[in-house]
Each structure stands twice: as structure tokens, then as C-alpha cells.
Write a protein that holds these residues in place. Structure first.
Motif, short mmCIF file in Angstrom:
data_model
loop_
_atom_site.label_atom_id
_atom_site.label_comp_id
_atom_site.label_asym_id
_atom_site.label_seq_id
_atom_site.Cartn_x
_atom_site.Cartn_y
_atom_site.Cartn_z
N UNK A 16 9.68 6.26 7.34
CA UNK A 16 8.31 5.88 7.02
C UNK A 16 7.33 7.06 6.91
N UNK A 17 7.51 8.09 7.75
CA UNK A 17 6.42 9.04 8.00
C UNK A 17 5.97 9.83 6.77
N UNK A 18 6.88 9.98 5.79
CA UNK A 18 6.49 10.75 4.60
C UNK A 18 6.57 9.90 3.34
N UNK A 19 6.65 8.61 3.54
CA UNK A 19 6.92 7.72 2.41
C UNK A 19 5.62 7.15 1.85
N UNK A 20 4.83 8.01 1.22
CA UNK A 20 3.58 7.51 0.62
C UNK A 20 3.20 8.37 -0.58
N UNK A 21 2.40 7.75 -1.45
CA UNK A 21 1.88 8.45 -2.64
C UNK A 21 0.38 8.16 -2.69
N UNK A 22 -0.31 8.77 -3.63
CA UNK A 22 -1.77 8.61 -3.66
C UNK A 22 -2.30 7.84 -4.87
N UNK A 23 -1.65 8.01 -6.04
CA UNK A 23 -2.29 7.60 -7.28
C UNK A 23 -2.54 6.09 -7.37
N UNK A 24 -1.51 5.30 -7.04
CA UNK A 24 -1.65 3.85 -7.19
C UNK A 24 -2.63 3.26 -6.19
N UNK A 25 -2.41 3.59 -4.91
CA UNK A 25 -3.12 2.87 -3.86
C UNK A 25 -4.43 3.53 -3.45
N UNK A 26 -4.60 4.82 -3.76
CA UNK A 26 -5.73 5.53 -3.16
C UNK A 26 -6.28 6.62 -4.08
N UNK A 27 -6.42 6.28 -5.38
CA UNK A 27 -6.86 7.31 -6.34
C UNK A 27 -8.22 7.88 -5.96
N UNK A 28 -9.10 7.07 -5.38
CA UNK A 28 -10.45 7.57 -5.07
C UNK A 28 -10.57 8.17 -3.67
N UNK A 29 -9.47 8.23 -2.92
CA UNK A 29 -9.49 8.91 -1.62
C UNK A 29 -10.18 8.14 -0.51
N UNK A 30 -10.20 6.81 -0.60
CA UNK A 30 -10.82 6.00 0.47
C UNK A 30 -10.00 6.12 1.77
N UNK A 31 -8.70 6.25 1.65
CA UNK A 31 -7.84 6.38 2.84
C UNK A 31 -7.70 7.85 3.22
N UNK A 32 -7.05 8.62 2.34
CA UNK A 32 -6.93 10.07 2.55
C UNK A 32 -7.87 10.74 1.54
N UNK A 33 -8.96 11.35 2.02
CA UNK A 33 -9.89 11.99 1.08
C UNK A 33 -9.17 13.00 0.18
N UNK A 34 -9.65 13.16 -1.05
CA UNK A 34 -8.93 14.02 -1.99
C UNK A 34 -8.92 15.48 -1.55
N UNK A 35 -9.86 15.87 -0.66
CA UNK A 35 -9.89 17.26 -0.19
C UNK A 35 -9.19 17.43 1.16
N UNK A 36 -8.62 16.37 1.72
CA UNK A 36 -7.92 16.50 3.01
C UNK A 36 -6.81 17.54 2.87
N UNK A 37 -6.51 18.25 3.99
CA UNK A 37 -5.58 19.38 3.92
C UNK A 37 -4.26 19.02 3.23
N UNK A 38 -3.62 17.93 3.64
CA UNK A 38 -2.28 17.66 3.09
C UNK A 38 -2.35 17.22 1.62
N UNK A 39 -3.51 16.67 1.21
CA UNK A 39 -3.62 16.20 -0.18
C UNK A 39 -3.96 17.37 -1.11
N UNK A 40 -4.78 18.32 -0.62
CA UNK A 40 -5.08 19.53 -1.40
C UNK A 40 -3.82 20.36 -1.61
N UNK A 41 -3.04 20.51 -0.51
CA UNK A 41 -1.89 21.43 -0.55
C UNK A 41 -0.68 20.82 -1.23
N UNK A 42 -0.63 19.50 -1.31
CA UNK A 42 0.44 18.81 -2.06
C UNK A 42 -0.12 17.49 -2.57
N UNK A 43 -0.67 17.50 -3.78
CA UNK A 43 -1.32 16.27 -4.28
C UNK A 43 -0.33 15.16 -4.65
N UNK A 44 0.96 15.43 -4.45
CA UNK A 44 2.00 14.42 -4.74
C UNK A 44 1.84 13.88 -6.17
#
Ligand code: N7H
Length: 502
Positions: free
Chosen positions: A345-373
Motif C-alpha cells: 500500500x505505502x507507495x501505491x498512489x498516483x496524482x493525476x486522476x485523483x488529485x490533479x489540483x493538490x487538495x490532498x498532496x499539494x503540488x509543491x510538497x517535497x515528494x511531489x516536487x521531487x517525483x511528480x509521478x
């Protein structure tokens, strides 16, 4: 779980020929010993004496697999099986002194070194090379970095003792020893800001298995010289030049000079970034506490928004298998559902479908900036051209709750703590330097006004972070400072013999 080590015949990687830290030493105790060579003959003699002790990726991978199996069978982890590892990497000046053939063909950023490229990395003012710890304030001095890693502090001292004998016997100068250790329980595996680290790592096709669901299996050429990369192009070879035809844009212009191939001996080697990053835990905690109070949220939740994961490592994105009623961005889901931190589970997520606007993980959060998946822009194929293998370890003493922030002042050793950041890639320009310059330090990546990476961006004293949902733009100071660093090359075991002149 996917078996990424399998791959196709084209993906074959000779693990016996690659230095072991590329697959990850995973040891509680490590030290980095920085060396200066006197002359070529004694440097080569030193290397000849060290070479039988160099641990290969095959040995480290085998040990890590066995360790996992034994631990799963017996439960617990302490003292079941142990090993000590040794690796060596060279700066450009070290390779030159060793007489490495065609060293002038190595990439410009590597030849210049990290300090000379400080401007593009944002290492200015409090992170400027003039403030770095000796000997990194005089970078040409550092010829080699030996990495020693052991399960116990005693074993590390024994390895260091053996290295020291060889150093002394060959007129090599030890410039500095930096010690890294995992933090004590209950913080083991967590960095000094309190977050679990080392969760998301790409698998290397033909070399390592992906240990977690959702973890990309990346072509070996992204990390090793002489192998196909994500685009099928062999790393270290000049890109195929297609001659422009009449009518093509740029037909009349002078074509760029052809890029030379890297020398043959670099095959199966990897470029290593070493960066000593000091973490001002007092200032980070004070900021998070004050801002959380202002925004009417919990400090732990705001910290998790800056990072993109909860301190426990649990994702802030919804992962398959998590019950639907659970909102992983409202509170740490692993408190009620510990299984969310499992490999499936711990790494099983993506951003585009469920969270394109960064409501869950902000687009500038460290892990999203360093690997936008899969986030668009830049899109998954482009994201996967900028992956790195992170192999760092924390250093320094434990933070005491009563300690104030550094306030821009020099820090005594007892309060100096942070991360000895290490990463491997086949191109520093496309790996670490790109991430730092084009994504992490850029407030308009991935989209205008998203803000800076709150953890590692450098260069600007006032940084910003857009927090969707709270509709807040947070002004942040800096909590991570570069206090040393250099670019190294980790040659294959065959190349070590070439460099030793044997
Ligand atoms: Fe980061 N931290 O411990 O707080 N990092 N990092 N990092 N980092 C990550 O997902 C941290 C640094 C990446 O694939 C986690 O494994 C700290 C540099 C990348 O989803 C945590 C420092 C660079 C990822 C930290 C620091 C990166 C990542 C979450 C410096 C490259 C994977 C755990 C003091 C330029 C993202 C995890 C993904 C994750 C921390 C430095 C890059 C907790 C404190 C310099 C690619």
C-alpha cells in the motif's frame, strides 16, 4: 509484487561488476572518508590494496534478500546476520590524478564539481560553498570518497581501522571522516524532521526487484553508464543525430557540436552526488506550530502537507485497499489501519486522476516536487527521466525540545544534525542537478504559483508554498542548508583495476 530484476535480455546487468551501494547498503552505521592522494603511483598502490574489499551489487543484493528471508522466518531484526561493506568513488581531480583514460570526455558538471555549479543549484548565502566545511571549501583537494557501512558501530570501527592502515601505508591523506547513523528507537528510519524516509525508490530493471506495489521499474541506463535508458538510448553514448532536411526548422543553422561518447571504462559505473544537508529542526518545528495555529489545523497535518506523507510514512493520497470512509489527508490513516504502511500500500498512489489540483498532496510538497509521478505536466515518461537512487543516512545528535532554531548563526557540533544525502544516476545534469534547479527551486513548477519545495529548495531567503484547500500561500524561511558537497564517480569493479593500473 512485480519482479523487476527479471527484465528482458537487453536489460541484463552484471551485478558482479557494479559497486554495491547502488542497490543500497541499508546499514545502521556508515562513514564517508574523504581522501587526498599524493601522487599517481601511491594512489594506484592504495587502490590495488583496497580493491579486494570492494563490495559488489551482487553481494549486497544477495545479503539483503537473505536478511529479509531470515527476518521474516524468525521475526525481529537484531543480530540475525551481519555484514560490512566498502565502496569507493572519485572526484574529477581524483580521476585525473589516477590517469583515467580520456577523462576530459566526462560531463562538464562533473568536471566542474558541485561548488563551481553552486549558482545553478541555488547554493548561495547561508548555503554558499565559501561557508562549507573543510575540505569542501577547497574542492580540488578531495580526490576520493570511501563509503564504509556496517550493522554495528564496532564493526564499522574495525572496517575503518583496516582502511586507515592502508591509507597510512600508501601516503594517502585522510581529509575528513563524516559519520552517519540511523536515529535511535523509536525514530529509527525517520529523518531529523521526524518523517519516515527511504520508502519510495525506483527498481532498477535487470538488477533489483521492486519491493513495493506502485514502485516504478526503471531502465538501468538511468542509473548506470552503458545501458539502455527509459528512451532506449544507451547512456553515455552520443544521441543519434538526424541530419536536418531542407525545409526543416533550423536547416540553415549551424548544428550543435556532436556530444562525445563517455570513455569505455565508465561502463557499469554511476555518478554519485554527496551533499551534507544541515536541518534546522527547531526552526522547522516553530514554523509548523505557528502556521498550524494560524490556519486552525494540527501541526502534524501541516507538516505532512509540506512533505506529502505523514511522519509515519503513510501516504496522504488514498491507496487501493484503504476503506472508503477513511480520509488520509485529514488524519494519519495508519493509526486505525496499520496495513496502509505495508509494501502493498505505502507507495501505491498516483496524482493525476485523483488529485490533479493538490487538495490532498499539494503540488509543491517535497515528494511531489521531487517525483511528480503521473502528474501532468510533466507527465510520467518525463518524470521517469529524472529518477535518482537515494542512499543517504542521517548524521548528528538528537534534537532536544528546548533547543531554539539556528537563526542564521553558526551551529556548534552538539546541535549540528541533518542528512548525508547520497544519490546515484547516469547523468547528474538530468538527475540531481535537474531536480534541484528545474523543479525543487522553481515556484512555478509544475504550475504557476505552486511554490518552492518546502524541505530542500535553496537560493531564496523567502520561499512560498501554496496550500490548496486552506487557500493559503505560506511564506517560509529555510530549514535545510548545504554545508558541503561534491560530485563523484563510482566506477565498475573492472574499471577499478584499470584505474589501479593493473
Ligand atoms: Fe527527500 N525527509 O526525510 O524529510 N525525502 N529529503 N530529497 N526525496 C523523501 O518517499 C528529505 C532530498 C527525494 O518517489 C521523503 O521515501 C530530507 C534531496 C525523492 O515519491 C522524506 C532531505 C533530493 C523522494 C524525505 C531530503 C530528494 C524523496 C519521503 C534533506 C533530491 C521520493 C519518503 C535534508 C534533489 C519521492 C520516501 C517519491 C522522499 C526527506 C533531501 C529527493 C521523508 C529531510 C536533496 C526523489
Amino acid at each position: 509484487m512485480t519482479d523487476a530484476a527479471a527484465g528482458t535480455p537487453q536489460d541484463h546487468v552484471d551485478a558482479h561488476n557494479i559497486q554495491g551501494d547502488l542497490v543500497g547498503f541499508n546499514k545502521d552505521n556508515q562513514c564517508f572518508v574523504f581522501l587526498h592522494f599524493t601522487d599517481q603511483a601511491s594512489a594506484r598502490a592504495f587502490l590495488t590494496s583496497l580493491e579486494p574489499n570492494i563490495s559488489s551489487a551482487w553481494e549486497v543484493r544477495k545479503f539483503n534478500e537473505l536478511y529479509k528471508q531470515v527476518r521474516a522466518k524468525r521475526g525481529g531484526s537484531k543480530g540475525i546476520i551481519e555484514a560490512s561493506w566498502t565502496n569507493i568513488a572519485f572526484s574529477f581531480s581524483g580521476l585525473q590524478l589516477l590517469g583515467a583514460p580520456q577523462a576530459e570526455l566526462l560531463p562538464g558538471e562533473f568536471r566542474d564539481g558541485m561548488a563551481a555549479r553552486a549558482g545553478e543549484l541555488g547554493d548561495v548565502d547561508l548555503s554558499a560553498p565559501t561557508t562549507w566545511r573543510a575540505p569542501f571549501d577547497q574542492p580540488q583537494q578531495v580526490h576520493a570518497m570511501v563509503i564504509l557501512a556496517s550493522d554495528s558501530a564496532d564493526d564499522l570501527e574495525k572496517s575503518y581501522g583496516r582502511l586507515k592502515e592502508s591509507v597510512d601505508a600508501h601516503q594517502v591523506t585522510e581529509l575528513l571522516r563524516e559519520n552517519g547513523t540511523v536515529r535511535p528507537e523509536p525514530h529509527k528510519g525517520h529523518e531529523h524532521f521526524g518523517f519516515k524516509d527511504g520508502i519510495s525508490q525506483p527498481g532498477v530493471r535487470g538488477l533489483t526487484r521492486s519491493s513495493k506495489d506502485g514502485q516504478d521499474s526503471i531502465a538501468a541506463g538511468e542509473f548506470l553508464i552503458g545501458h539502455p535508458d527509459q528512451d532506449g538510448h544507451v547512456s553515455g553514448q552520443p544521441p543519434a543525430v538526424v541530419a536536418p532536411q531542407p525545409g526543416d526548422p533550423g536547416y540553415e543553422q549551424t548544428p550543435p557540436p556532436p556530444q562525445p561518447a563517455l570513455p569505455d571504462w565508465t561502463r557499469d559505473g554511476s555518478f554519485v552526488v554527496y551533499r551534507r544537508l544541515q536541518q534546522d529542526v527547531g526552526a522547522f518545528n516553530a514554523f509548523v506550530a505557528a502556521k498550524a495555529a494560524e490556519l486552525g489545523t494540527q501541526p502534524e497535518r501541516l507538516g505532512a502537507k509540506l512533505m506529502g506523507r505523514w511522519p509515519s510514512g503513510a501516504p496522504m493520497e488514498h491507496v487501493p485497499g484503504l476503506p472508503h470512509g477513511v480520509d488520509p489527508q485529514a488524519a494519519d490513516p495508519s493509526v486505525e489501519h496499520p496495513e496502509v504502511r505495508s509494501d502493498s500500500h505505502v507507495n501505491s498512489f498516483t496524482y493525476q486522476q485523483a488529485d490533479a489540483d493538490g487538495q490532498n498532496v499539494p503540488r509543491a510538497a517535497h515528494i511531489r516536487k521531487a517525483n511528480p509521478r503521473d502528474e501532468e505536466p510533466p507527465g510520467k515518461p518525463e518524470s521517469n527521466r529524472h529518477r535518482i537512487l537515494r542512499r543517504g543516512i542521517p548524521y548528528g545528535t538528537e534534537f532536544q525540545q528546548t533547543e531554539p532554531g539556528y537563526d542564521g548563526q553558526p551551529v556548534a557540533d552538539g546541535r549540528d544534525r541533518g542528512l548525508l544525502f547520497v544519490c546515484y544516476q547516469s547523468s547528474i545534469a538530468r538527475g540531481f542537478a535537474f531536480l534541484q534547479q528545474a523543479w525543487v527551486n522553481q515556484p512555478d513548477f509544475p504550475q504557476g504559483g505552486d511554490g518552492h519545495d518546502p524541505i530542500i529548495s535553496q537560493s531564496v531567503p523567502e520561499r512560498s508554498f501554496t496550500l490548496p484547500g486552506a487557500e493559503a500561500h505560506l511564506a517560509m524561511h529555510r530549514w535545510v542548508f548545504t554545508t558541503a558537497g561534491e560530485y563523484f564517480f563510482s566506477p565498475s569493479l573492472t574499471a577499478l583495476k584499470v584505474l589501479a593500473g593493473s
